[in-house]
Design a protein around this motif. Structure first.
Motif, PDB file in Angstrom:
ATOM      1  N   VAL A 118      17.989 105.729  13.354  1.00 35.79           N
ATOM      2  CA  VAL A 118      16.963 105.962  12.674  1.00 35.79           C
ATOM      3  C   VAL A 118      15.739 105.402  13.441  1.00 35.79           C
ATOM      4  O   VAL A 118      14.627 106.213  13.350  1.00 35.79           O
ATOM      5  N   GLY A 119      15.663 104.182  14.233  1.00 32.49           N
ATOM      6  CA  GLY A 119      14.500 103.921  14.785  1.00 32.49           C
ATOM      7  C   GLY A 119      13.961 104.861  15.878  1.00 32.49           C
ATOM      8  O   GLY A 119      13.012 104.885  16.195  1.00 32.49           O
ATOM      9  N   GLU A 120      14.978 105.544  16.351  1.00 27.72           N
ATOM     10  CA  GLU A 120      14.628 106.564  17.349  1.00 27.72           C
ATOM     11  C   GLU A 120      14.292 107.863  16.877  1.00 27.72           C
ATOM     12  O   GLU A 120      14.047 108.680  17.627  1.00 27.72           O
ATOM     13  N   GLY A 121      14.156 107.653  15.854  1.00 26.27           N
ATOM     14  CA  GLY A 121      13.747 109.018  15.076  1.00 26.27           C
ATOM     15  C   GLY A 121      14.526 109.985  14.930  1.00 26.27           C
ATOM     16  O   GLY A 121      14.552 111.337  14.472  1.00 26.27           O
ATOM     17  N   VAL A 122      15.948 109.771  14.977  1.00 28.52           N
ATOM     18  CA  VAL A 122      16.977 110.834  14.885  1.00 28.52           C
ATOM     19  C   VAL A 122      17.557 110.710  13.418  1.00 28.52           C
ATOM     20  O   VAL A 122      18.047 109.781  12.896  1.00 28.52           O
ATOM     21  N   GLY A 123      17.604 111.760  12.713  1.00 29.63           N
ATOM     22  CA  GLY A 123      17.953 111.730  11.402  1.00 29.63           C
ATOM     23  C   GLY A 123      19.530 111.459  11.209  1.00 29.63           C
ATOM     24  O   GLY A 123      20.242 111.927  12.082  1.00 29.63           O
ATOM     25  N   LEU A 124      19.649 110.487  10.310  1.00 24.72           N
ATOM     26  CA  LEU A 124      21.104 110.157  10.128  1.00 24.72           C
ATOM     27  C   LEU A 124      21.631 110.588   8.459  1.00 24.72           C
ATOM     28  O   LEU A 124      21.109 110.394   7.713  1.00 24.72           O
ATOM     29  N   THR A 125      22.858 111.117   8.746  1.00 23.16           N
ATOM     30  CA  THR A 125      23.532 111.460   7.563  1.00 23.16           C
ATOM     31  C   THR A 125      25.184 111.200   7.605  1.00 23.16           C
ATOM     32  O   THR A 125      25.572 111.261   8.594  1.00 23.16           O
ATOM     33  N   VAL A 126      25.546 110.307   6.592  1.00 21.09           N
ATOM     34  CA  VAL A 126      27.043 109.787   6.547  1.00 21.09           C
ATOM     35  C   VAL A 126      27.590 110.787   5.746  1.00 21.09           C
ATOM     36  O   VAL A 126      27.277 111.325   4.614  1.00 21.09           O
ATOM     37  N   PHE A 127      28.745 110.955   6.155  1.00 22.00           N
ATOM     38  CA  PHE A 127      29.759 111.887   5.128  1.00 22.00           C
ATOM     39  C   PHE A 127      31.119 110.885   5.030  1.00 22.00           C
ATOM     40  O   PHE A 127      31.379 110.161   6.016  1.00 22.00           O
ATOM     41  N   ASP A 128      31.776 111.454   4.109  1.00 14.46           N
ATOM     42  CA  ASP A 128      33.277 110.715   3.705  1.00 14.46           C
ATOM     43  C   ASP A 128      33.025 109.304   3.539  1.00 14.46           C
ATOM     44  O   ASP A 128      33.859 108.390   3.948  1.00 14.46           O
ATOM     45  N   SER A 129      31.856 108.900   3.102  1.00 11.29           N
ATOM     46  CA  SER A 129      31.605 107.416   3.156  1.00 11.29           C
ATOM     47  C   SER A 129      30.385 107.249   2.123  1.00 11.29           C
ATOM     48  O   SER A 129      29.485 108.066   1.950  1.00 11.29           O
ATOM     49  N   PRO A 130      30.347 106.211   1.252  1.00  6.28           N
ATOM     50  CA  PRO A 130      29.029 106.066   0.495  1.00  6.28           C
ATOM     51  C   PRO A 130      27.830 105.546   1.449  1.00  6.28           C
ATOM     52  O   PRO A 130      28.070 105.084   2.626  1.00  6.28           O
ATOM     53  N   PRO A 131      26.732 106.151   1.228  1.00 11.34           N
ATOM     54  CA  PRO A 131      25.641 105.663   2.139  1.00 11.34           C
ATOM     55  C   PRO A 131      25.348 104.225   2.135  1.00 11.34           C
ATOM     56  O   PRO A 131      25.578 103.604   1.175  1.00 11.34           O
ATOM     57  N   PRO A 132      24.773 103.461   3.156  1.00 14.71           N
ATOM     58  CA  PRO A 132      24.352 102.186   3.101  1.00 14.71           C
ATOM     59  C   PRO A 132      23.148 102.248   1.963  1.00 14.71           C
ATOM     60  O   PRO A 132      22.280 102.875   2.001  1.00 14.71           O
ATOM     61  N   LYS A 133      23.230 101.042   1.326  1.00 16.44           N
ATOM     62  CA  LYS A 133      22.589 100.980   0.007  1.00 16.44           C
ATOM     63  C   LYS A 133      21.019 100.888   0.293  1.00 16.44           C
ATOM     64  O   LYS A 133      20.140 101.037  -0.299  1.00 16.44           O
ATOM     65  N   ASP A 134      20.589 100.147   1.561  1.00 14.10           N
ATOM     66  CA  ASP A 134      19.201  99.649   1.983  1.00 14.10           C
ATOM     67  C   ASP A 134      19.060 100.535   2.842  1.00 14.10           C
ATOM     68  O   ASP A 134      17.766 100.197   3.549  1.00 14.10           O
ATOM     69  N   MET A 135      19.386 101.684   3.098  1.00 17.42           N
ATOM     70  CA  MET A 135      18.848 102.583   4.207  1.00 17.42           C
ATOM     71  C   MET A 135      18.506 103.944   3.528  1.00 17.42           C
ATOM     72  O   MET A 135      19.200 104.332   2.821  1.00 17.42           O
ATOM     73  N   ASP A 136      17.813 104.708   4.054  1.00 14.65           N
ATOM     74  CA  ASP A 136      17.126 106.024   3.616  1.00 14.65           C
ATOM     75  C   ASP A 136      18.113 106.928   4.300  1.00 14.65           C
ATOM     76  O   ASP A 136      17.665 107.894   5.133  1.00 14.65           O
ATOM     77  N   VAL A 137      19.446 106.879   3.896  1.00 19.20           N
ATOM     78  CA  VAL A 137      20.491 107.632   4.326  1.00 19.20           C
ATOM     79  C   VAL A 137      21.081 108.399   3.290  1.00 19.20           C
ATOM     80  O   VAL A 137      21.480 107.818   2.235  1.00 19.20           O
ATOM     81  N   THR A 138      21.253 109.945   3.548  1.00 21.59           N
ATOM     82  CA  THR A 138      22.077 110.581   2.490  1.00 21.59           C
ATOM     83  C   THR A 138      23.537 110.736   2.862  1.00 21.59           C
ATOM     84  O   THR A 138      23.990 110.599   3.883  1.00 21.59           O
TER      85      THR A 138
END
Length: 311
Positions: free
Chosen positions: A115-135
């Motif tokens: 995220v810090g490097e500007g690379v979009g992050l999406t997680v699958f097969d998992s709940p997203p981290p609650k405190d991160m702007d991640v789908t």
């Protein structure tokens, strides 16, 4: 004010100058490249990759730009190995990373690095981290575990000894399924959880552990699992022990081996979290994120209950 304006202008120039050239803005018409990082080399994730590739083809055709998904899987379910793959992927400046985390805490630093490097992050097969702007993309894992456990309870007449194959205990989705399965069993006073195995998403490990547990507990009535590999290994152990029909099993997901166990009557059913759909919608979410669009916090892909009749 002049000093502040000068500082901001200098910061803007510096930021622009050092922005990764490979990670193009999503609206410039250039190619888009995403990296898919699963937990481990595994046939379940092959299904996820099939869905991801289908989405990339669909988006390429619809938008007229090249959209590709690179598949990079750790050989074993090891957090360090997965983090190394993530870091190597970030260094190539893709437009997004699609990740199935082995351990939310253990993967935290590399997720933040992406995220810090500007690379979009999406997680699958998992709940997203609650405190991160991640789908996050996946099923309701508690519901999935609950469905499996409740089906097993009915199969064994609401009494008897049961066992749980835990999968990778640090994996958020595996841990969630296990917790909810235990809650189901705790509601029935005549049901006792006598053993838990840890297969680390390996069919072979699950089979060995299940065989040992079956030998140690001759009155075992049933099994549930928390991952896709576990119920396949458990089913193999039930068959090898000659206790098909005596020891009941409700599995997870839709591996071909799991489907065959249902057809053969070794497992009664399986609660599947639709891996192909997870891969497909993870790519769609990553594409939207690359286009600087807001994406949902979670995309629920639903659950299929597979039985002989529904197959």
């Amino acid at each position: 004010m002049m000093k502040k304006s000068l500082f901001l202008s200098t910061l803007l120039v510096a930021t622009t100058a050092f922005a990764p050239c490979i990670a193009r803005a999503a609206d410039d018409g250039g190619a888009l490249r995403f990296v898919l990082v699963p937990k481990v080399v595994h046939p379940w994730f092959d299904k996820v990759n099939n869905g991801a590739q289908a989405a990339a083809q669909m988006l390429s055709k619809a938008t007229g730009r090249a959209i590709t998904v690179e598949y990079r899987a750790p050989q074993t379910a090891d957090v360090s190995a997965q983090n190394d793959i993530i870091e190597r992927a970030v260094a190539t400046h893709p437009n997004g990373i699609l990740l199935d985390p082995l351990d939310e805490k253990g993967n935290r630093s590399t997720m933040e690095e992406a995220v810090g490097e500007g690379v979009g992050l999406t997680v699958f097969d998992s709940p997203p981290p609650k405190d991160m702007d991640v789908t996050g993309v996946g099923a309701d894992f508690c519901e999935q575990g609950t469905i499996a456990a409740e089906r097993l309870v009915q199969l064994i007449g609401k009494k008897g000894e049961v066992a749980i194959m835990m999968g990778v205990p640090t994996a958020p989705n595996h841990a969630m399924r296990a917790e909810c399965e235990k809650k189901v069993f705790a509601k029935y006073p005549d049901i006792k959880v006598v053993a838990t195995g840890i297969d680390n998403d390996s069919i072979e490990t699950a089979q060995k552990q299940a065989s040992a547990i079956i030998q140690a507990h001759p009155n075992l009535s049933g099994w549930v699992a928390c991952d896709a590999a576990g119920p396949v290994g458990v089913g193999q152990a039930i068959r090898e022990s000659g206790q098909t029909g005596k020891i009941k099993e409700v599995g997870l997901d839709n591996l071909n081996d799991m489907i065959q166990l249902i057809k053969d009557g070794v497992a009664e059913s399986s609660a599947s979290s639709r891996p192909e759909m997870q891969g497909y919608w993870a790519v769609v979410a990553a594409w939207q994120k690359a286009a600087s669009q807001k994406t949902p916090k979670y995309i629920d892909t639903g659950i299929d209950v597979l039985t002989k009749q529904s197959l």
